[in-house]
Each structure stands twice: as structure tokens, then as C-alpha cells.
Scaffold this motif. Sequence first.
Motif, PDB file in Angstrom:
ATOM      1  N   UNK A   1       0.687  -6.415   3.373  1.00 11.80           N
ATOM      2  CA  UNK A   1       0.129  -5.066   3.470  1.00 11.80           C
ATOM      3  C   UNK A   1       1.287  -4.066   3.400  1.00 11.80           C
ATOM      4  N   UNK A   2       0.978  -2.797   3.585  1.00  8.42           N
ATOM      5  CA  UNK A   2       2.027  -1.799   3.399  1.00  8.42           C
ATOM      6  C   UNK A   2       3.113  -1.871   4.468  1.00  8.42           C
ATOM      7  N   UNK A   3       2.881  -2.663   5.498  1.00  2.02           N
ATOM      8  CA  UNK A   3       3.893  -2.762   6.549  1.00  2.02           C
ATOM      9  C   UNK A   3       4.784  -3.978   6.354  1.00  2.02           C
ATOM     10  N   UNK A   4       4.546  -4.741   5.285  1.00  4.73           N
ATOM     11  CA  UNK A   4       5.350  -5.933   5.054  1.00  4.73           C
ATOM     12  C   UNK A   4       4.861  -7.146   5.835  1.00  4.73           C
ATOM     13  N   UNK A   5       3.673  -7.030   6.448  1.00  2.00           N
ATOM     14  CA  UNK A   5       3.092  -8.198   7.114  1.00  2.00           C
ATOM     15  C   UNK A   5       2.292  -8.985   6.095  1.00  2.00           C
ATOM     16  N   UNK A   6       2.139 -10.273   6.345  1.00  3.80           N
ATOM     17  CA  UNK A   6       1.271 -11.044   5.472  1.00  3.80           C
ATOM     18  C   UNK A   6       0.681 -12.197   6.262  1.00  3.80           C
TER      19      UNK A   6
ATOM     20  N   UNK B   1       7.162  -3.019  11.456  1.00  2.06           N
ATOM     21  CA  UNK B   1       6.567  -1.810  10.898  1.00  2.06           C
ATOM     22  C   UNK B   1       5.046  -1.766  11.085  1.00  2.06           C
TER      23      UNK B   1
ATOM     24  N   UNK C   1       2.261 -13.358   9.752  1.00  2.00           N
ATOM     25  CA  UNK C   1       3.528 -12.703  10.066  1.00  2.00           C
ATOM     26  C   UNK C   1       3.245 -11.235  10.344  1.00  2.00           C
TER      27      UNK C   1
END
Lengths: 206, 164
Positions: B11-16, A90, A86
Motif C-alpha cells: 500500500x502507499x505506506x510500504x506495508x504488504x 509509515x 508486514x
Amino acid sequence: MNLNELEFSDTNAEELKKRGYVLADNESNTVLGSAAVAKAAFDAVDAGNIGNAGNIGNAGSSGDAGNIGNAGSSGDAGDAGGKINFCSSRYKDTIQLRLRLLRTAQTTAREFDEITEDGTVIYGQIRVAASFLEKFAAFLTEMELPKTAFIADTKKNTIETACGIAEELAEIFAEEGSDEFGAVEIRIIERYPFENGFVVGSEQIY
Amino acid sequence: MKKELKVIRPDESGSYSRFLTDGCLRCREGSKMVLFVTGLCDKDCFFCPLSVNRKNADVIFANERPVYSDADVLSEARLMTAKGTGITGGEPLLEFAKVIHYISLLKSEFGKEHHIHMYTSEAPDENQIRDLAQAGLDEIRFHPPYEMWGRLNESPYQKSILSA
């Protein structure tokens, strides 16, 4: 399977709104519900139910916004089972762009540029009339600044130098005046780290 | 280089992710150049976020730099010490020859380890896939149109994806 978070832009905003999508918050372009759909897709993978993109879409939460995540290749057409990512909106700003700018800054930054955490560069810019450019450069040399500490640009009629030096000059001129160099303007500039890069900020200090 | 990630790692951007392709891994270090080969596209996806100066315009950009010659592309890649390139658009496959040209150009200039991935919302046939692979394309990302999502198995995308 790569899931990109749905985001608003100037060109798709109208179509998105028409379909009931709304912003997740006031600080980003993120569409409310898109990340939740991605989360549901991960949960579906966890549960061993590796659906196709259509199934994942239906798992969404907030009404219409649940139906789209802007999917990459289909999970059940290849061997992508469980291989899922995903990529948030951001991410594109805080990682992809920021790290690319940082990388670029490492090759492009001049000796006096300050590289920020965002990958932008900050420097001071002194604008003088063309007829005073040479005199101003000579003045800086007299102040025992090394040649690499500033660059005079005869096209733009500017002298670019370190932030700190520009600030010091602004202080001196504020006290003593700058009449001997004609009209002088000093700015602190932050921009993308390449020629004619996007200017993020510009503050006139003299 | 491919990594199966055991845990979902935000991660710090909210991705995973549970998996990142080589293309993604290089993007994460900021070393992927974005080569926008054309703004032209035969689809009209309502969610397309392209800016006005790129959407449906016959323009080329390497990152933010307008491209008028191969030298522009190469110097942008050098400026950021790119370890790879993502080819996007518009619809890159509408400019098939251009895509092949840029893949060959980047591979011959920076070596085969310069990783190239491409996005498409088309369903390229086996010949096109073969030509792209032969030119050196490392990774392809299919974005079938939204209307197809529920029935990919019956669509030409099934075959494209499998032959890739």
C-alpha cells in the motif's frame, strides 16, 4: 505472522544505536534494514520455507539490523503458514492514525471546521480581552454571520470561526484597526479533531 | 471477513501482506481504538519505543486520552465510532483483571461485533486463555521476547499459541 517495522523513538534510540542500528532516512523513524528483513521473510514463504522467527531474522541484509523485525506470533507454532503481514512504520502514521483522526473528525468537527486530508481540523481563533468578548460576538452577528458560524468561549476568551472569516477579519483590522475591541490577536490553528487536541500548527495572522 | 490475499499488495505506506486478520482490517479503516491498559511491564526489550510518560508507568490511555474512569474509555470509542479495540501496554496481562473488565465493558456497550485484539509478550496458560476468550477477546498477538525467537518450540509460548 505479523512483522512490525523496527523504528526509532526517543526512548529506544540509545539502545538501538549501541547495537549498530541506523535510520533509513531523515524523514522517518524507520530503522535501515528492517523492511528488507520482512521482504526476505516473504521470499522465504514464497520458497515454501516457512521458518520460525529466528530463521527469518537471519535472512536480513545489513549486518546487525538484519536480526530483528519485532515479530508477532511464531510461524511454525500455529497454522500461520503463509499468513504473513508486514506493517511499516509509515503505515501507523499515514493509515492507522490518519484514518482514525478522519473518522473522529466526522463526528466532532464543528460547522466551520475545515477537515484536512490528515484528519486534522483547521479554523480561525480570535483572542480578545474578556471584557470585549461579548461586544465582538455582537459585531459578528451584525455582520450577519449565523450563530453556528462561530463559537465564543468565555473560559479561553476566544472566538473560534471559519478560516476564511478569520482571514477576512484580519484584513479588515489591518486596514481599519481593531482598537474598539482592545487587544485582538487572530490565529489560524490546525489541531487533532477533539477538544484540547494536539496542535499541529498555529499561525498568527493579526 | 478474513482475507487471504493472492498477491503481495504494497500500500502507499510500504506495508504488504498475504493475510490480514479482522483486527488489521479494521485498523486499515481507522476504526480501531488503542486501549493502553498499563505502562508497566516485567520485560526490558531494547527496542521498546514507548514514550517516557507511558513506559513503566501505571497509566491508562484510550488513544491519546488519559483514562480515569470507564466513561473516558466509552466516550473515546464513541468519538471515533470505533468498530473495535486493540489492547496494548506495557504488558496487559500484568493487569489481567483490568483486561477482562475492559473486554466485558466494550462488548456489553458496543455488542459482540466490536472486535477486540490484545498484544502480549507473556505466555498465558490455558486458564487465562479460556477466561480471555470467554470475556470475548477475538484475537491475541504473541510477542515472545527476542531471546526466545530461536527456540519457541521448547518455550511455554508454543503451548500458549497452540491453545489460543
